[in-house]
Design a protein around this motif. Structure first.
Motif, PDB file in Angstrom:
ATOM      1  N   TYR A   5       1.008 -32.850  17.856  1.00 43.44           N
ATOM      2  CA  TYR A   5      -0.336 -33.078  17.319  1.00 43.44           C
ATOM      3  C   TYR A   5      -1.425 -33.087  18.392  1.00 43.44           C
ATOM      4  N   ILE A  29     -10.015 -33.249  14.889  1.00 44.58           N
ATOM      5  CA  ILE A  29      -9.717 -34.528  14.237  1.00 44.58           C
ATOM      6  C   ILE A  29      -9.624 -34.357  12.722  1.00 44.58           C
ATOM      7  N   TYR A  30     -10.501 -33.530  12.162  1.00 41.46           N
ATOM      8  CA  TYR A  30     -10.492 -33.289  10.712  1.00 41.46           C
ATOM      9  C   TYR A  30      -9.150 -32.696  10.270  1.00 41.46           C
ATOM     10  N   LEU A  31      -8.514 -31.929  11.153  1.00 43.95           N
ATOM     11  CA  LEU A  31      -7.219 -31.318  10.844  1.00 43.95           C
ATOM     12  C   LEU A  31      -6.052 -32.249  11.188  1.00 43.95           C
ATOM     13  N   ASP A  32      -6.359 -33.533  11.414  1.00 43.54           N
ATOM     14  CA  ASP A  32      -5.356 -34.554  11.700  1.00 43.54           C
ATOM     15  C   ASP A  32      -4.605 -34.312  13.007  1.00 43.54           C
ATOM     16  N   LEU A  33      -5.303 -33.716  13.969  1.00 40.54           N
ATOM     17  CA  LEU A  33      -4.750 -33.496  15.302  1.00 40.54           C
ATOM     18  C   LEU A  33      -5.454 -34.429  16.289  1.00 40.54           C
ATOM     19  N   LYS A  34      -4.925 -34.494  17.520  1.00 37.25           N
ATOM     20  CA  LYS A  34      -5.417 -35.472  18.494  1.00 37.25           C
ATOM     21  C   LYS A  34      -5.971 -34.754  19.727  1.00 37.25           C
ATOM     22  N   SER A 195     -13.113 -40.243  14.243  1.00 31.80           N
ATOM     23  CA  SER A 195     -11.881 -40.504  13.486  1.00 31.80           C
ATOM     24  C   SER A 195     -12.143 -41.465  12.334  1.00 31.80           C
ATOM     25  N   THR A 199     -11.994 -40.418   8.330  1.00 33.04           N
ATOM     26  CA  THR A 199     -11.095 -41.146   7.412  1.00 33.04           C
ATOM     27  C   THR A 199     -11.876 -41.661   6.210  1.00 33.04           C
ATOM     28  N   LYS A 202     -13.004 -38.675   3.940  1.00 28.03           N
ATOM     29  CA  LYS A 202     -11.915 -38.103   3.129  1.00 28.03           C
ATOM     30  C   LYS A 202     -11.536 -39.042   1.990  1.00 28.03           C
ATOM     31  N   ASN A 203     -11.542 -40.332   2.259  1.00 24.44           N
ATOM     32  CA  ASN A 203     -11.211 -41.296   1.206  1.00 24.44           C
ATOM     33  C   ASN A 203     -12.232 -41.267   0.076  1.00 24.44           C
ATOM     34  N   ASN A 206     -11.769 -37.523  -1.840  1.00 28.97           N
ATOM     35  CA  ASN A 206     -10.491 -37.068  -2.377  1.00 28.97           C
ATOM     36  C   ASN A 206     -10.161 -37.759  -3.696  1.00 28.97           C
TER      37      ASN A 206
END
Length: 206
Positions: A5, A29-34, A195, A199, A202-203, A206
């Motif tokens: 990641y 970060i949007y793609l859930d990577l670090k 981050s 989060t 997206k919450n 979604n």
């Protein structure tokens, strides 16, 4: 050990590049990577050693070579980026068993300009961003689409970033920071803020 990641970022760290660095970090970060950026708290640590450690643990690397040129008449071209890019390629070639799975994205300002600067990288993933925040989001998103699942279209990421940028400037201004100054906050602060914001976004959506 390579982290699936982690994304090592090699780019200019100055105010002229900051409008591109923010959407670059945001997309990762949007793609859930670090995102991994060289930022040391130990004044005795040699920076290049820290950079190599980040490379060794990152499956992905993004190298922006768009600034290998003079920005102002009295400036010198910036060679840190191609230097670090060469180290990363050397790392992959030196030990294919461990680092052969590393993936590189080369960013440039204009399509094919790299051929007159560093032609040896021909055949690798090279994308242009034309110094536009939206274009860098598209370039990075499109590259990751090949490697990871469930990648959204770039437009939703761009629209989310536009909202974040507005909120981010408000937060910094309210707390006495300069949103235009890359040195106003640490990169850790910027990444943590992004981050948390992503989060929550997206919450809500979604």
């Amino acid at each position: 050990m390579i982290d699936e990641y982690k994304v090592f970022i090699n780019c200019p760290f100055d105010n002229l590049y900051f409008p591109l660095l923010k959407p670059l970090l945001f997309t990762i970060i949007y793609l859930d990577l670090k995102p991994q950026i060289s930022e040391t708290a130990d004044s005795g640590e040699v920076r290049i050693d820290h950079i190599v450690e980040l490379m060794k643990t990152s499956k992905y690397s993004i190298h922006d070579l768009s600034r290998v040129e003079r920005i102002r008449r009295n400036d010198y071209p910036r060679f840190n980026m191609p230097f670090e890019c060469g180290i990363d390629f050397g790392l992959k070639k030196s030990n294919p068993e461990i680092y052969g799975g590393k993936k590189f994205l080369i960013l440039e300002k204009e399509p094919y300009r790299y051929k007159s600067i560093i032609s040896d990288i021909s055949g690798n993933d090279i994308k242009s961003h034309r110094n536009e925040p939206e274009e860098i989001i598209k370039a990075v998103r499109d590259w990751f689409k090949i490697s990871i699942e469930d990648v959204p279209w770039y437009k939703p990421i761009w629209l989310a970033y536009a909202e974040f940028e507005f909120d981010f400037e408000q937060i910094l201004n309210d707390n006495g920071y300069d949103p235009k100054d890359i040195n106003s906050l640490t990169f850790s602060d910027i990444i943590e803020n992004m981050s948390t914001w992503i989060t929550d976004y997206k919450n809500l959506n979604n």
